[in-house]
Design an enzyme around this catalytic site. Structure first.
Site, PDB file in Angstrom:
ATOM      1  N   CYS A   1     101.744 -57.991 -11.333  1.00  0.00           N
ATOM      2  CA  CYS A   1     102.161 -59.295 -11.878  1.00  0.00           C
ATOM      3  C   CYS A   1     103.547 -59.214 -12.504  1.00  0.00           C
ATOM      4  O   CYS A   1     104.168 -60.242 -12.795  1.00  0.00           O
ATOM      5  CB  CYS A   1     101.212 -59.786 -12.972  1.00  0.00           C
ATOM      6  SG  CYS A   1      99.501 -59.379 -12.758  1.00  0.00           S
TER       7      CYS A   1
ATOM      8  N   GLY B   1      87.096 -57.523  -8.208  1.00  0.00           N
ATOM      9  CA  GLY B   1      88.499 -57.868  -7.984  1.00  0.00           C
ATOM     10  C   GLY B   1      88.697 -58.911  -6.894  1.00  0.00           C
ATOM     11  O   GLY B   1      87.793 -59.675  -6.566  1.00  0.00           O
TER      12      GLY B   1
END
Lengths: 446, 446
Positions: free
Chosen positions: B42, B278
């Site tokens: 990210c 996930g």
């Protein structure tokens, strides 16, 4: 219909504005002893510190603003008597002796609080101040200009904010607190220690566990006497709390509780058409169910909305309080909501606590700052309090926990809660989570 | 007992760390195709923007860190096959042809997502990128050094973050979005417009409602073809979403849902001793109750804790998601949790919305910044979504609303909620309140 409001603080003026928002017809008259109205007393310390340029800036509105809304404000005017049976009040201008009468359909008592002056010899000397109004702030700032040393008595919220503010005007500032820590009502010792150290870093001398026995001076203050020593000082600020200003209500036979004017969920007093809001009323504590005080501007504003809505016939109730508070000293923010561990003990609530020390953003993101979180649960794991210290985001976190506590969340719920994440804004595991996990484990291990 | 984990992203490594935290005996082996592990994908856009100095900084831990914890990681290694009946996997090093076998007691599939490449001619040209791994980030940065113009396709979260990052390296950056607004999954049009304007102010050209028909070039990209025009470009970034990487699981006969690998509340797949966490799994949406994807690092980390705890025999469940997301472009933060008005409509949920435009601090306090809040309720007044844009405090506000939505709060509850106040940190009426009051009034007036 006429509504008369006594007091022009957050409670009084918000009641006026809220009534007007919903109803254009009702006659609204606000009577206040104050010269200035609609200012933010909470901002006084930040004018002293210079963060806010002048006292003018913290005056939100002038009289004309309210006149435009057809809200009449009589400033520098004192209400002498409330007569509930005749639905009238007697009042006079401060600079006049002539007493007038005014009939009301509804009366709202928003007389606020008055500084609780401790029974210390010397409190009437020149240079001894309390802080409540804008005029107090102006006087304090003026006096401070010629001071070498100031003494703040009381290290509650207002005490430490004022000490920090005064430090920008006066070379030496002592803050003296009877309790063994700063902010004893809202922070536990280990959290308070962080604030104390920060205050000391900013140059404020913090003396905890000390009592001022006497304020010394001829005409003006020149020292304070503690148990074992004398400290020369040019100024004393009494920040020893606030008590509800209930004298008018009491004289009128309105029911007074243990702490302040008694009101129901509608903010209605024992007299049907008399409401009361703000620092002069007592409220119910969400955790203990007992009556307590919540002398906060935000409480007054919420109460004002409730009173206004009920007066105009809309349903609205004031909920028990969690006393969510936040403050800022320099660049450090801190806040508390619900019970501290110490207060829990005082109320015979068995508390289980968790702490976490984390970062406000991803550790590699510039500007990531340390954050300290303490969560207090009861023995069933229900969250009853939270304290946060950080350089950012404290108010919003306290609000999040205010919502959580109000919904009876358990620490285990918070462990499973969905928190947002992006490296520039937060950490992948929210700081609340490890604090809650610590409690879950303590509870599991008995 | 041996646990084998496939994948070293947030889901895989957090599962490993969580198992180790609670149990020192279990053998843990992580197998990953990646060369680098434990980095924060990210954060790639913020390395491009220069806010974070280098890619090295976003690597949280190295292999030794895990070895010290007795967690074995096989990097640049591919799992070829899962054999649930034999409790074994077959794997090989990327640079080798030799296939090895490994038995497991528990297997955790954390294979993540793969970029969804749109069916546009020219996606295989040189200079066309997707971004998923640190190596992608490094390649993109290197390529960008010699570019005059870049085109980002897709104005979702990753698209706009990357466009903003690339703008610091490349003179001209276009971002092209098929939908009529940026961030269409998480923001409603009026909120998206604020982000779009800010992006434009930062120099990014935003083209919404446009489709790239073709990527043009011989060997390397030199233009993109839209419906009605051709734009010369040196680089194309496909930010057109991510899809679950489910091929291994599918081949092994593990049950796949509409979106990804099917798991229960324990993160257990259709095979008792195989878990999945996930981006590769599908989850339940809190509002609709339908299955959906939640490809967020924070989701993966929470799922990893749930999987780890269940593997070692502790109780823990993964709750339906609200897809709380936050991001930052330049100095502007924004976030969303729950349903947008548009998504609600799409799911045939009648939505009633309220907006407020306020300040983050008292208006006279330096640094008070504009804040935009939108709250989405269903027709019973229950809060189902919230969007916030401001220069500070967005993540904490989204979290507060995540708690509120998870507890089924109504807008009327939030109107009565206790929010904290101090001039340097907040406003006396929280921005959530007027937005909720707008909804209450709309509902009352039918």
């Amino acid at each position: 219909m006429r509504v008369v409001i006594i007091g022009s603080g957050a409670g009084g003026l918000s009641t006026a504005s809220n009534i007007r928002k919903y109803n254009k017809e009702i006659e609204i008259i606000v009577i206040t002893k104050d010269k200035y109205v609609a200012y933010s007393p909470c901002a006084i310390p930040y004018v002293l510190s210079g963060k806010i340029k002048s006292f003018d800036e913290i005056i939100m509105h002038d009289i004309e603003y309210y006149l435009d809304k057809d809200i009449n404000i009589l400033t520098e005017t004192e209400v002498i008597e409330i007569s509930p049976t005749k639905n009238l009040i007697k009042y006079k201008r401060l600079d006049d002796t002539k007493i007038k009468e005014l009939k009301y359909d509804y009366l709202v008592i928003a007389t606020g609080g008055i500084p609780a002056v401790p029974p210390i010899p010397g409190v009437n000397l020149e240079g001894v101040f309390t802080v409540r109004t804008l005029e107090d702030g102006i006087k304090i700032k003026k006096w401070a200009e010629n001071c070498e040393h100031a003494t703040v008595i009381g290290a509650g919220l207002i005490g430490i904010e004022m000490a920090y503010g005064l430090k920008h005007l006066i070379p030496e500032v002592d803050i003296i607190e009877m309790a063994s820590q700063v902010v004893p009502r809202s922070l536990d010792p280990e959290m308070a220690k962080i604030i104390q150290k920060y205050l000391e870093k900013l140059g404020v001398n913090v003396l905890v566990g000390k009592t001022v026995k006497k304020i010394i001076g001829e005409k003006r203050v020149n020292a304070v006497k503690l148990n074992n020593k004398k400290i020369n000082t040019d100024m004393v600020l009494l920040a020893t709390g606030v008590k509800p200003n209930i004298s008018l209500a009491k004289k009128a036979g309105i029911k007074i509780g243990k702490w302040g004017i008694k009101v129901n969920e509608k903010m209605q007093t024992s007299v049907r058409n008399i409401y009361a809001v703000g620092d002069c009323v007592e409220v119910k504590d969400f955790i203990t169910g007992e009556n307590t005080l919540s002398p906060l501007g935000s409480t007054a504003v919420r109460q004002a909305k409730v009173a206004a809505k009920n007066i105009i016939g809309k349903k609205c109730r004031f909920r028990p309080v969690l006393n969510a508070m936040v403050s800022r000293i320099g660049n450090l923010e801190f806040g508390s909501v619900g019970m501290t561990e110490i207060n829990a003990k005082y109320h015979n609530i068995e508390a289980v606590c968790g702490m976490s020390k984390a970062l406000t953003r991803a550790r590699y993101y510039p500007g990531a700052e340390r954050i300290y979180v303490k969560i207090v649960c009861n023995k069933d794991g229900k969250i009853i309090g939270c304290q946060v210290i950080a350089k950012e985001g404290v108010s919003e976190r306290i609000d999040a926990m205010s919502i959580a506590i109000s919904q009876h969340l358990k620490c285990s719920d918070l462990c499973e809660m969905e928190f947002s994440y992006a490296p520039p804004l937060s950490t992948v595991v929210d700081p609340f989570v490890p604090a809650c996990e610590e409690i879950v484990e303590k509870l599991q291990n008995g």
